[in-house]
Design a protein around this motif. Structure first.
Motif, mmCIF file in Angstrom:
data_model
loop_
_atom_site.group_PDB
_atom_site.id
_atom_site.type_symbol
_atom_site.label_atom_id
_atom_site.label_comp_id
_atom_site.label_asym_id
_atom_site.label_seq_id
_atom_site.Cartn_x
_atom_site.Cartn_y
_atom_site.Cartn_z
ATOM 1 N N LEU A 53 0.838 -1.203 0.000
ATOM 2 C CA LEU A 53 0.000 0.000 0.000
ATOM 3 C C LEU A 53 0.880 1.264 0.000
ATOM 4 N N PRO A 54 1.619 1.484 -1.093
ATOM 5 C CA PRO A 54 2.494 2.659 -1.138
ATOM 6 C C PRO A 54 1.715 3.976 -1.152
ATOM 7 N N GLU A 55 0.409 3.913 -1.441
ATOM 8 C CA GLU A 55 -0.412 5.123 -1.478
ATOM 9 C C GLU A 55 -0.789 5.630 -0.087
ATOM 10 N N LEU A 56 -0.449 4.895 0.954
ATOM 11 C CA LEU A 56 -0.807 5.284 2.319
ATOM 12 C C LEU A 56 -0.275 6.680 2.617
ATOM 13 N N GLY A 57 -1.158 7.552 3.065
ATOM 14 C CA GLY A 57 -0.784 8.915 3.400
ATOM 15 C C GLY A 57 -0.938 9.886 2.242
ATOM 16 N N GLN A 58 -1.299 9.383 1.066
ATOM 17 C CA GLN A 58 -1.431 10.256 -0.105
ATOM 18 C C GLN A 58 -2.876 10.397 -0.575
ATOM 19 N N LEU A 59 -3.767 9.557 -0.058
ATOM 20 C CA LEU A 59 -5.161 9.556 -0.496
ATOM 21 C C LEU A 59 -6.071 10.018 0.632
ATOM 22 N N THR A 60 -7.320 10.317 0.287
ATOM 23 C CA THR A 60 -8.310 10.657 1.307
ATOM 24 C C THR A 60 -8.751 9.376 2.006
ATOM 25 N N HIS A 61 -9.476 9.521 3.118
ATOM 26 C CA HIS A 61 -9.928 8.338 3.855
ATOM 27 C C HIS A 61 -10.888 7.499 3.012
ATOM 28 N N ALA A 62 -11.706 8.129 2.198
ATOM 29 C CA ALA A 62 -12.636 7.374 1.348
ATOM 30 C C ALA A 62 -11.888 6.616 0.258
ATOM 31 N N GLN A 63 -10.890 7.255 -0.340
ATOM 32 C CA GLN A 63 -10.126 6.618 -1.401
ATOM 33 C C GLN A 63 -9.317 5.441 -0.881
ATOM 34 N N ILE A 64 -8.692 5.592 0.275
ATOM 35 C CA ILE A 64 -7.849 4.514 0.814
ATOM 36 C C ILE A 64 -8.725 3.350 1.259
ATOM 37 N N GLY A 65 -9.910 3.627 1.808
ATOM 38 C CA GLY A 65 -10.838 2.565 2.198
ATOM 39 C C GLY A 65 -11.312 1.764 0.999
ATOM 40 N N LYS A 66 -11.607 2.442 -0.083
ATOM 41 C CA LYS A 66 -12.038 1.768 -1.311
ATOM 42 C C LYS A 66 -10.892 0.973 -1.918
ATOM 43 N N LEU A 67 -9.690 1.527 -1.878
ATOM 44 C CA LEU A 67 -8.524 0.858 -2.440
ATOM 45 C C LEU A 67 -8.230 -0.460 -1.728
ATOM 46 N N VAL A 68 -8.419 -0.491 -0.424
ATOM 47 C CA VAL A 68 -8.160 -1.705 0.357
ATOM 48 C C VAL A 68 -9.364 -2.645 0.340
ATOM 49 N N GLY A 69 -10.556 -2.098 0.143
ATOM 50 C CA GLY A 69 -11.751 -2.928 0.081
ATOM 51 C C GLY A 69 -12.502 -3.010 1.385
ATOM 52 N N VAL A 70 -12.396 -1.973 2.216
ATOM 53 C CA VAL A 70 -13.132 -1.959 3.486
ATOM 54 C C VAL A 70 -14.183 -0.854 3.525
ATOM 55 N N ALA A 71 -14.359 -0.142 2.417
ATOM 56 C CA ALA A 71 -15.372 0.906 2.361
ATOM 57 C C ALA A 71 -16.726 0.282 2.030
ATOM 58 N N PRO A 72 -17.767 0.669 2.740
ATOM 59 C CA PRO A 72 -19.088 0.115 2.435
ATOM 60 C C PRO A 72 -19.600 0.667 1.101
ATOM 61 N N LEU A 73 -19.958 -0.230 0.199
ATOM 62 C CA LEU A 73 -20.466 0.149 -1.117
ATOM 63 C C LEU A 73 -21.924 -0.266 -1.213
ATOM 64 N N ASN A 74 -22.712 0.549 -1.892
ATOM 65 C CA ASN A 74 -24.140 0.230 -1.966
ATOM 66 C C ASN A 74 -24.393 -0.874 -2.980
ATOM 67 N N ALA A 75 -25.477 -1.588 -2.775
ATOM 68 C CA ALA A 75 -25.917 -2.641 -3.682
ATOM 69 C C ALA A 75 -27.324 -2.309 -4.141
ATOM 70 N N ASP A 76 -27.505 -1.053 -4.573
ATOM 71 C CA ASP A 76 -28.810 -0.568 -4.987
ATOM 72 C C ASP A 76 -28.987 -0.753 -6.492
ATOM 73 N N SER A 77 -30.229 -0.914 -6.893
ATOM 74 C CA SER A 77 -30.557 -1.002 -8.305
ATOM 75 C C SER A 77 -31.986 -0.515 -8.487
ATOM 76 N N GLY A 78 -32.136 0.592 -9.173
ATOM 77 C CA GLY A 78 -33.478 1.155 -9.336
ATOM 78 C C GLY A 78 -34.065 1.541 -8.000
ATOM 79 N N ARG A 79 -35.252 0.992 -7.718
ATOM 80 C CA ARG A 79 -35.896 1.296 -6.434
ATOM 81 C C ARG A 79 -35.411 0.375 -5.318
ATOM 82 N N HIS A 80 -34.730 -0.676 -5.691
ATOM 83 C CA HIS A 80 -34.239 -1.637 -4.690
ATOM 84 C C HIS A 80 -33.091 -1.036 -3.893
ATOM 85 N N LYS A 81 -33.229 -1.069 -2.599
ATOM 86 C CA LYS A 81 -32.168 -0.598 -1.700
ATOM 87 C C LYS A 81 -31.561 -1.808 -1.014
ATOM 88 N N GLY A 82 -30.371 -2.209 -1.439
ATOM 89 C CA GLY A 82 -29.707 -3.363 -0.853
ATOM 90 C C GLY A 82 -28.862 -2.975 0.346
#
Length: 161
Positions: A53-82
Motif C-alpha cells: 500500500l504505497p499510497e498510504l498517506g497520499q489519499l483521502t480516507h474514502a479513497q484509501i478505504g475503497k482501495l483496500v476494500g473496506v469501504a461500504p459500497l451500496n448494492a442498490d438497483s433502481g428502487r431496490h435498496k440493498g
C-alpha cells in the motif's frame, strides 16, 4: 527426513523474516516510527502496509478505504435498496488488516471503545469488525499524511484544548 525438512524450512523462514525486518527498517524507518505505540499494528501489518500500500498517506480516507476494500459500497438497483457491502481492493492488505483489527479490539482502547459502541448499537460482530478495520486504516492514513505519531489520547487532548 520430514523433521529435517521442517527444521530447514523454519531456518529459511527465520532468515526471510530477518530480511523483511531489515528492509523495513532501512527503507521505511520514519513511517514505521509513527505507528510505534499503535496497538494492533505489528510487524506483519507494517510489512503489508509498506509493501502493498504505497499510497498510504497520499489519499483521502474514502479513497484509501475503497482501495483496500473496506469501504461500504451500496448494492442498490433502481428502487431496490440493498445492504451496504465491502468487496474488492487489495486482498493482502485487507486480510492482514483483519487480523490486526482482531488484536486492536482487545488491546487498543480507541478501537475497543469504537467496537463496543457499535455492538451496543445492534451491529453484527462482523460488521463492527469491518468498521474497525476501516477506522484503523483511516487513522493510519492520517498518521502518515500528517507525520504525527499515534497518540491514543489525541481525541481527549483536542476536546480539552
Amino acid at each position: 527426513s520430514i523433521k529435517l525438512v521442517l527444521k530447514m524450512l523454519d531456518r529459511q523462514m527465520a532468515v526471510i523474516d530477518k530480511n523483511i525486518d531489515g528492509m523495513l527498517k532501512e527503507h521505511f524507518a520514519e513511517k514505521l516510527a509513527l505507528f510505534k505505540d499503535f496497538k494492533g499494528v505489528g510487524p506483519c501489518m507494517q510489512a503489508a502496509l509498506m509493501g502493498a500500500l504505497p499510497e498510504l498517506g497520499q489519499l483521502t480516507h474514502a479513497q484509501i478505504g475503497k482501495l483496500v476494500g473496506v469501504a461500504p459500497l451500496n448494492a442498490d438497483s433502481g428502487r431496490h435498496k440493498g445492504k451496504r457491502i465491502t468487496w474488492g481492493g487489495r486482498a493482502t492488505v485487507r486480510t492482514t488488516l483483519y487480523m490486526a483489527a482482531l488484536s486492536a479490539i482487545r488491546y487498543n482502547p480507541v478501537i475497543k471503545t469504537f467496537y463496543e459502541r457499535l455492538l451496543a448499537n445492534g451491529k453484527l460482530k462482523k460488521v463492527a469488525l469491518v468498521a474497525c478495520m476501516h477506522k484503523m486504516l483511516t487513522i493510519m492514513n492520517a498518521i502518515v499524511k500528517s507525520g504525527i505519531p499515534w497518540n491514543p489520547e489525541h481525541q481527549n487532548v483536542s476536546k480539552n484544548a
